[in-house]
Every structure is written in structure tokens, then in C-alpha cells.
Design an enzyme around this catalytic site. Structure first.
Site, short mmCIF file in Angstrom:
data_model
loop_
_atom_site.label_atom_id
_atom_site.label_comp_id
_atom_site.label_asym_id
_atom_site.label_seq_id
_atom_site.Cartn_x
_atom_site.Cartn_y
_atom_site.Cartn_z
N LYS A 33 139.79 45.94 -75.44
CA LYS A 33 139.26 47.12 -75.57
C LYS A 33 138.58 47.37 -76.87
O LYS A 33 137.79 48.17 -77.37
CB LYS A 33 140.69 48.12 -75.42
CG LYS A 33 140.93 48.66 -74.21
CD LYS A 33 142.30 49.70 -74.41
CE LYS A 33 143.46 49.24 -74.38
NZ LYS A 33 144.53 50.18 -74.24
N HIS B 78 143.80 38.88 -81.14
CA HIS B 78 143.17 40.13 -81.70
C HIS B 78 142.59 40.08 -82.81
O HIS B 78 141.82 41.21 -83.14
CB HIS B 78 144.30 41.07 -81.73
CG HIS B 78 144.96 41.49 -80.39
ND1 HIS B 78 146.21 40.63 -79.85
CD2 HIS B 78 144.42 42.21 -79.30
CE1 HIS B 78 146.37 41.33 -78.72
NE2 HIS B 78 145.47 42.20 -78.18
N CYS C 4 152.71 40.54 -83.74
CA CYS C 4 151.26 41.03 -83.48
C CYS C 4 151.85 42.19 -82.49
O CYS C 4 152.42 41.88 -81.36
CB CYS C 4 150.30 40.17 -82.94
SG CYS C 4 149.20 41.24 -82.21
N CYS D 168 146.09 37.43 -85.83
CA CYS D 168 146.52 37.22 -84.69
C CYS D 168 145.26 36.49 -83.58
O CYS D 168 144.17 36.77 -84.03
CB CYS D 168 146.80 38.54 -83.57
SG CYS D 168 146.81 38.06 -81.93
N HIS E 90 140.50 46.48 -65.60
CA HIS E 90 139.11 45.84 -65.71
C HIS E 90 138.81 44.71 -64.64
O HIS E 90 139.58 44.40 -63.87
CB HIS E 90 138.56 45.73 -66.88
CG HIS E 90 139.34 44.49 -67.68
ND1 HIS E 90 139.71 43.30 -67.14
CD2 HIS E 90 140.18 44.64 -68.94
CE1 HIS E 90 140.44 42.66 -67.98
NE2 HIS E 90 140.82 43.34 -69.02
N LYS F 103 135.98 37.03 -74.12
CA LYS F 103 136.91 37.69 -73.27
C LYS F 103 136.93 39.26 -73.57
O LYS F 103 136.68 39.96 -74.53
CB LYS F 103 138.24 37.27 -74.14
CG LYS F 103 139.36 37.67 -73.11
CD LYS F 103 140.86 36.69 -73.37
CE LYS F 103 141.89 36.97 -72.57
NZ LYS F 103 142.74 38.34 -72.62
N HIS G 27 141.62 41.79 -64.49
CA HIS G 27 142.66 42.23 -63.62
C HIS G 27 142.25 41.91 -62.30
O HIS G 27 143.02 41.50 -61.51
CB HIS G 27 143.27 43.46 -64.10
CG HIS G 27 143.58 43.86 -65.29
ND1 HIS G 27 142.81 44.78 -66.27
CD2 HIS G 27 144.67 43.45 -66.33
CE1 HIS G 27 143.18 44.92 -67.18
NE2 HIS G 27 144.31 43.82 -67.53
N CYS H 76 149.98 42.05 -79.09
CA CYS H 76 150.57 41.03 -78.17
C CYS H 76 152.08 41.05 -77.94
O CYS H 76 152.56 40.47 -76.83
CB CYS H 76 150.08 39.78 -78.81
SG CYS H 76 148.61 39.14 -79.28
ZN LIG Z 1 147.55 39.91 -80.79
#
Ligand SMILES: [Zn+2]
Length: 504
Positions: free
Chosen positions: A298, A147, A126, A144, A18, A295, A21, A129
Site C-alpha cells: 500500500k 516496511h 513494527c 522495519c 491484490h 514487492k 493474494h 508487521c
Molecule cells: Zn514492518
């Protein structure tokens, strides 16, 4: 000859490429192109990170082997970089044999040096991660921090890296290398983590087999993060070509996002010290590229994909926006409207209109042949300042400032034409001088902007009748005022950068 070795993070194959990156990768590409203009021996590395539990699980879900899965997903990144004209010299994949060999050599060295030991590990993990957290790291003690989902308790026999032994060596290294991590706030953040006291970290797993085997213990594979960091050493010959590694390693510049600061600014330097190598001398940390203040991920479905924007703005319009409008180091918030406005003002108006205006006047008043710039032009001093400012900014990893300095020269050249109104004058020496100055500005800008605009700048170069390409020129000589040769054919062509209307 000086060397410049620039790296992006290797991207995790479970991600879809995306604009976050792309931001890092385009920045690394522009830096590499700038250093090539300087005549530096340049090496630009990007690639993909392909091991770990998440890849293994995603592959199972897709009914593929992990390697097949990694092949498919790694190719998506490569296609995206090819679309964006990323001029990487090497594309590393952590599943390659060269990387397996380097990781095993590197960590064997750390083991032989006495910095790895076996212990039992139980932790809060996680899966997304691929990282353990302490309770203090978690949100509400269960979720997390990245996430916002519950972590799992995982327990296993691990090999541990004695990170705790490197607290003082790291502090000493940071003190001896005040410029190693930029910007300054990020350096302080890294120092803060180290000063809190470092705990030993688990670097192997028995619970999965999609990874690089621990050479002294077949039941274990290295934990994905520790294998991944070593890619930067693999790519310049670690464990395989010591001379090459010694030559390139001191020139390394890591570009990273702030979410992986702990790994790159604490763990990686410690691992290198443990292996008897120097930590990376330059780590340049950028902020998050936010969408709607968040941020991209997905799970929040707010990702924006490069191809969608390239369809509207072209490759160079895409590159220019992120380099110019997202200052390296701070968080940036993506806005389509801001992208349109920057495209129209800088590319369509300041650059595109100047190109077409110059070609029109030269066609009408100078028989279509370029004229010589005046050594006494008021634009000469501005060109020198623009170059000096841009060069300093590229050196500081500040593309937005470098491009602003470059565009200052365009703005001044447009103002100079407005003031002199050569289109109202009869053909003669006065018009010739004004147009020679404007052509010279286009020549210089084509070179200075080529790291950002690798497609448009060669077109400008050809239209003002020059041979070769702007990327083949050598700085600083090529930026010196007076290089435009008289007598070359100047051609008008289609509008270089058509304006974009705002989407209603
Ligand atoms: Zn995580």
C-alpha cells in the site's frame, strides 16, 4: 480414499486483495480442483485474519468497531475469490466463535504441557508487521526490514512460548521429514533459522483487547500471529471434533509466501509439537510476485487488483497467466505485456483456434457430427506423456510445468492438422480419422486444463457434444486415449477466446 487438505494463508483484513493474494489463492484452487479430478477427498480452506493492533487502529480511524471493520474488509476478500471462481470449501474468519474455542483449547494444552510462562517483555515493534524485531533484523538499526519505517519500543508483561526448548525437536522433525518444506532452498532457510538457536517468543498482549482472551489470564489476549496460525487446525475440528481433526490433519498442505516462512516453518511446527500434535507434513513456499521489481504494498502504491485484469482477460485468462507464467517457488515479475502475449499464444491461438478449426471442418466434412479417434494415432502417445508429465507436476505443486505439458498436446494437435490439412480433403475415412483425433485431444485437454480454466473448459466440452462437465471426470481413466464417442453434434459458436490487441 486419499485426502487432500489445502490451505492459503488467511489474509489480513487490513490489506486490500491484490494479485499477490490472488496468486496464492488461484494456485490453491487449481490444486484442489486437480485433486478432485483424481477423486481425492478434498478440503480447501481460505479466510481472513482479523485481530490485532492494526485492525483496532484502522477501525478507530474509520469510526467503526473492530468487528464492523473486519466484517467490511473480510467481505472484500470473499468477493474477490468469488469473482475468480475460487472453489473454497470453507472460509474461516478468526473472529468466529469456533476459532476462539479452538485457539483457547490449543494454547491451554500448550500451557498445561508446561511450555508457556509469564515474563516481562520489551522490544522493538513494527505495528504494520505486528511483530517484534531484534536490532540485527532492522535496516540501519531503526527501520522495519519489510516496511522501511521506524519501529517503536514497546514494553509489557507477556506470556511466553518456550520456543527455545524446541530447537532440537524441530531439527529432529526436519530430518525425519525431508519433504516437509518445498522447495529445497526454503527448507534450508528454515533449518538455518532453527540452527541459529531459537529464543522464547511472546504470545500475549495486555496493551490491546482486540484478540482472543488467554483462558487462564483475563487481562491478556493472544498475539494475533499465534491465534492466526491455529486457523488451519480450527477448520478441521481441532478441540471440537477430534475424529475429524485426526482424519484431515495428516493431509494438510500449506501454501505460503516466503515472507511468512519463519512463522509457518519454525513457530507453527513448534507450537504443534508443544500441543502434542504432528507438525504440518507439507509446506509449499512460493516467492514474491513483484511489480516493477518491487514487492507490492500500500505504501509504494504499486498494487494491482484482480478485477482490473479480469476486465481485460476474463477470469480464466487471469488464472491461466498466473498459474502458467509465475513458477511456484521463485519470484515473478508482473508484466501486462507478458500477460497479453501468453493469452494470445496459448488461449487465443493454441486452444481457441483449435476449437474453432475442428468445429469448422467437422461441420463441413463430417455433417457436424464428431468422429471416432484412431487407436493408432500418433497423438495417442503424446497424450499419454502429457498426462503423465502434468500429473507429476501438479503433484509437485508446479502448475506452470503441468500446464506447459498440457499445452504440448495442443501444439502437437495443431501441427498434426497442419500436416494433414483435412480442410483440403474430400469427406471420407481419412478426414474422419484426423478429426476424431483432434476431437479426442480437445476432450482430454478440457479435463486436464479444467483446474486452470473452470469456465472455458465446460464450453469446449459442450461444443464437442459431450455430456456433463470436464470437472466431473475421473483421472487417470478419463485421460486414456480413445474416450471420445463418435456421432455427437459438434457446434461452432462464437470465437472461444478472442485475441487481445496490445494497448498502445
Ligand atoms: Zn514492518
Amino acid at each position: 480414499m486419499s485426502r487432500f487438505y489445502v490451505t492459503t494463508p488467511i489474509y489480513y483484513v487490513n490489506d486490500v486483495p491484490h494479485i499477490g493474494h490472488a496468486y496464492t489463492t488461484v494456485t490453491a484452487d487449481a490444486l484442489a480442483r486437480w485433486h478432485r479430478l483424481l477423486g481425492d477427498d478434498t478440503w480447501f480452506l481460505t479466510g481472513t485474519d482479523e485481530h490485532g493492533l492494526k485492525v483496532q487502529r484502522a477501525a478507530e480511524a474509520a469510526g467503526r468497531s473492530p468487528q464492523e471493520h473486519a466484517d467490511v474488509t473480510s467481505a472484500r476478500f470473499r468477493e474477490t475469490w468469488d469473482l475468480l471462481d475460487i472453489s473454497y470449501d470453507d472460509y474461516i474468519r478468526t473472529t468466529e466463535p469456533r476459532h476462539h474455542a479452538a485457539v483457547q483449547a490449543f494454547l491451554q494444552k500448550v500451557y498445561d504441557n508446561g511450555h508457556i510462562y509469564k515474563g516481562a517483555y520489551e522490544g522493538l515493534y513494527c505495528v504494520s508487521c505486528e511483530a517484534y524485531y531484534t536490532e540485527a533484523d532492522l535496516i540501519d538499526g531503526v527501520n522495519c526490514p519489510i516496511h522501511h519505517r521506524p519501529v517503536e519500543t514497546l514494553s509489557e508483561d507477556n506470556w511466553f512460548f518456550r520456543l527455545s526448548a524446541f530447537t532440537q525437536p524441530l531439527l529432529d522433525w526436519y530430518e525425519a521429514n525431508p519433504g516437509a518444506v518445498s522447495a529445497n532452498g526454503k527448507r534450508n532457510e528454515a533449518l538455518g533459522i532453527i540452527k541459529q538457536g531459537l529464543e522464547d517468543i511472546s504470545i500475549s498482549r495486555t496493551s490491546i483487547d482486540w484478540g482472543i482472551p488467554v483462558p487462564w489470564d483475563d487481562d491478556h489476549v493472544f498475539y494475533v500471529w499465534y491465534d492466526a496460525l491455529i486457523n488451519y487446525a480450527t477448520a478441521v475440528g481441532y478441540g471440537d471434533d477430534p475424529e475429524r481433526f485426526e482424519a484431515w490433519w495428516p493431509a494438510v498442505h500449506h501454501l505460503i509466501g516466503k515472507d511468512i516462512l519463519r512463522f509457518h516453518c519454525v513457530y507453527w511446527p513448534a507450537m504443534l509439537l508443544a500441543a502434542g500434535e504432528e507438525p504440518p507434513p507439507h509446506i509449499d513456499v512460493h516467492g514474491f510476485l513483484l511489480v516493477g521489481g518491487e514487492k507490492m504494498s500500500k505504501t509504494t502504491l504499486n498494487q494491482i487488483f484482480p478485477a482490473d485484469l479480469v476486465a481485460d482477460f476474463g477470469v480464466d485468462g487471469f488464472r491461466y497467466h498466473f498459474l502458467r507464467d509465475v513458477p511456484f517457488g521463485t519470484d515473478g515479475d508482473f508484466s501486462y505485456e507478458a500477460m497479453v502475449s501468453r493469452y494470445n499464444s496459448d488461449l487465443a491461438n493454441n486452444l481457441g483456434n483449435l476449437v474453432s478449426r475442428v468445429a469448422t471442418v467437422v461441420g463441413k466434412k463430417c455433417d457436424g457430427r464428431g468422429t471416432a479417434p484412431s487407436p493408432d494415432s500418433p497423438l495417442a502417445a503424446i497424450a499419454a506423456e502429457s498426462y503423465a508429465d502434468a500429473a507429476r507436476a501438479w503433484d509437485d505443486v508446479a502448475p506452470s510445468i503441468a500446464l506447459d505439458a498440457t499445452w504440448r498436446l495442443l501444439r502437437e494437435a495443431n501441427a498434426y492438422l497442419e500436416a494433414n490439412e483435412p480442410w483440403k480433403l474430400d469427406p471420407g475415412p481419412e478426414v474422419d480419422t484426423v478429426m476424431g483425433d483432434a476431437l479426442e485431444v480437445l476432450r482430454i485437454v478440457a479435463i486436464l486444463a479444467s483446474p486452470a480454466l473452470p469456465n472455458l473448459t465446460p464450453v469446449i466440452w459442450a461444443r464437442i457434444g459431450l455430456d456433463g462437465s470436464p470437472a466431473d471426470q475421473r483421472l487417470p481413466e478419463a485421460a486414456a486415449w480413445g474416450g471420445y464417442p463418435a456421432g455427437r453434434p459438434v457446434t461452432k459458436g462464437d470465437p472461444l477466446v478472442p485475441r487481445i490487441g496490445t494497448k498502445g
